[in-house]
Write an enzyme that holds these catalytic residues in place. Structure first.
Site, PDB file in Angstrom:
ATOM      1  N   LEU A  99       2.099  11.483   1.532  1.00 51.99           N
ATOM      2  CA  LEU A  99       0.832  10.887   1.963  1.00 51.99           C
ATOM      3  C   LEU A  99       0.883  10.644   3.463  1.00 51.99           C
ATOM      4  O   LEU A  99       1.796   9.974   3.952  1.00 51.99           O
ATOM      5  CB  LEU A  99       0.585   9.546   1.265  1.00 51.99           C
ATOM      6  CG  LEU A  99       0.434   9.497  -0.256  1.00 51.99           C
ATOM      7  CD1 LEU A  99       1.764   9.651  -0.974  1.00 51.99           C
ATOM      8  CD2 LEU A  99      -0.203   8.172  -0.657  1.00 51.99           C
ATOM      9  N   GLY A 187       1.494   5.304   5.317  1.00 51.09           N
ATOM     10  CA  GLY A 187       2.324   6.509   5.307  1.00 51.09           C
ATOM     11  C   GLY A 187       3.471   6.405   4.321  1.00 51.09           C
ATOM     12  O   GLY A 187       4.240   5.460   4.368  1.00 51.09           O
ATOM     13  N   SER A 188       3.609   7.370   3.408  1.00 47.83           N
ATOM     14  CA  SER A 188       4.580   7.193   2.348  1.00 47.83           C
ATOM     15  C   SER A 188       4.720   8.462   1.511  1.00 47.83           C
ATOM     16  O   SER A 188       4.243   9.530   1.872  1.00 47.83           O
ATOM     17  CB  SER A 188       4.143   6.033   1.457  1.00 47.83           C
ATOM     18  OG  SER A 188       2.782   6.205   1.078  1.00 47.83           O
ATOM     19  N   ARG A 189       5.356   8.297   0.350  1.00 45.50           N
ATOM     20  CA  ARG A 189       5.581   9.422  -0.559  1.00 45.50           C
ATOM     21  C   ARG A 189       5.689   8.889  -1.980  1.00 45.50           C
ATOM     22  O   ARG A 189       6.147   7.761  -2.203  1.00 45.50           O
ATOM     23  CB  ARG A 189       6.873  10.125  -0.137  1.00 45.50           C
ATOM     24  CG  ARG A 189       7.381  11.191  -1.075  1.00 45.50           C
ATOM     25  CD  ARG A 189       8.492  11.927  -0.371  1.00 45.50           C
ATOM     26  NE  ARG A 189       9.474  12.477  -1.281  1.00 45.50           N
ATOM     27  CZ  ARG A 189      10.562  13.116  -0.877  1.00 45.50           C
ATOM     28  NH1 ARG A 189      10.795  13.250   0.417  1.00 45.50           N
ATOM     29  NH2 ARG A 189      11.409  13.605  -1.751  1.00 45.50           N
TER      30      ARG A 189
END
Length: 231
Positions: A99, A187-189
């Site tokens: 993301l 912001g990430s995953r």
């Protein structure tokens, strides 16, 4: 009153304090300097955009696994699931969804079933696009059993900018695919772990929509990896 409730529904509650703070600072700046105030209101608008919480059209089917997040499918590989979930040393298919700051960051349940275990693991803040982020970064791991008896896991992973993972689940919760369950800020995953024989319906590089994109179907036999053509 309903209009106000609908307005708050489209913004995740994690964003309320940020939006209110940005708006207050913007008004204060505007009283001293018009340009600074304008910049502040632009930042406030971006904050509202980041914490947006749109409805989704969730596919119906007990065999389906739905994307838990918006973003790009960065990687599909065989990997060991998080050790803290007690799934042993058998590799699973890991679908990694990255993301960026412009994606919706609200996360959704990938399948119908029951939550078996939750585990928060503090860690580093490497760029979430790196493979080592799955192992070393701060993460919230969830193990569930689908209505068809399949055990799957999904993991919220903090990134380079992200500093807060929110997970509203509890053990023994009965859940439905597409339900909102948390958010990762800035912001990430999200990784999804599936049994090796699972039939995938997505490919690396594809854009996924949380709560809508079908990433796997337990009702199908596994075939060769799907190929996609850009047009």
């Amino acid at each position: 009153m309903k209009q106000y409730n609908d307005l708050f529904k489209i913004i995740h509650r994690e964003g309320y304090i940020f939006i209110a703070s940005f708006a207050l600072v913007s008004f204060l700046l505007a009283s001293f300097n018009e340009k600074l105030g304008c910049m502040g209101f632009i930042a406030t608008a971006w904050c509202i955009y980041f914490f947006r919480n749109p409805d989704r059209f969730v596919p119906i089917g007990n065999d389906l696994v739905i994307s838990p997040a918006d973003g790009v499918i960065q990687e599909i590989k065989e990997a060991l699931p998080p050790a803290e979930l007690g799934l042993g040393d058998v590799e699973m298919i890991r679908v990694s969804i990255f993301l960026n700051i412009f994606n919706v960051h609200v996360n959704r349940i990938p399948a119908n079933g029951k939550i078996l275990a939750l585990h928060y693991n503090p860690g580093k803040f490497f760029n979430a696009s790196l493979d080592k982020a799955s192992v070393y970064n701060e993460r919230q791991s969830v193990l569930m059993e689908t209505e068809q008896g399949q055990k799957i896991a999904f993991v919220q992973i903090a990134g380079l900018i992200a500093r807060r993972i929110v997970c509203d689940l509890e053990e023994s919760n009965e859940v439905k695919a597409g339900e909102r369950y948390g958010i990762i800020r800035f912001g990430s995953r999200v990784d999804v772990y599936l049994p090796l024989k699972t039939a995938l319906l997505v490919s690396k590089g594809q854009t996924a929509i949380g709560g809508e994109t079908i990433i796997a179907d337990f009702g199908r036999k596994k075939t060769a990896e799907l190929q996609f053509e850009r047009k």
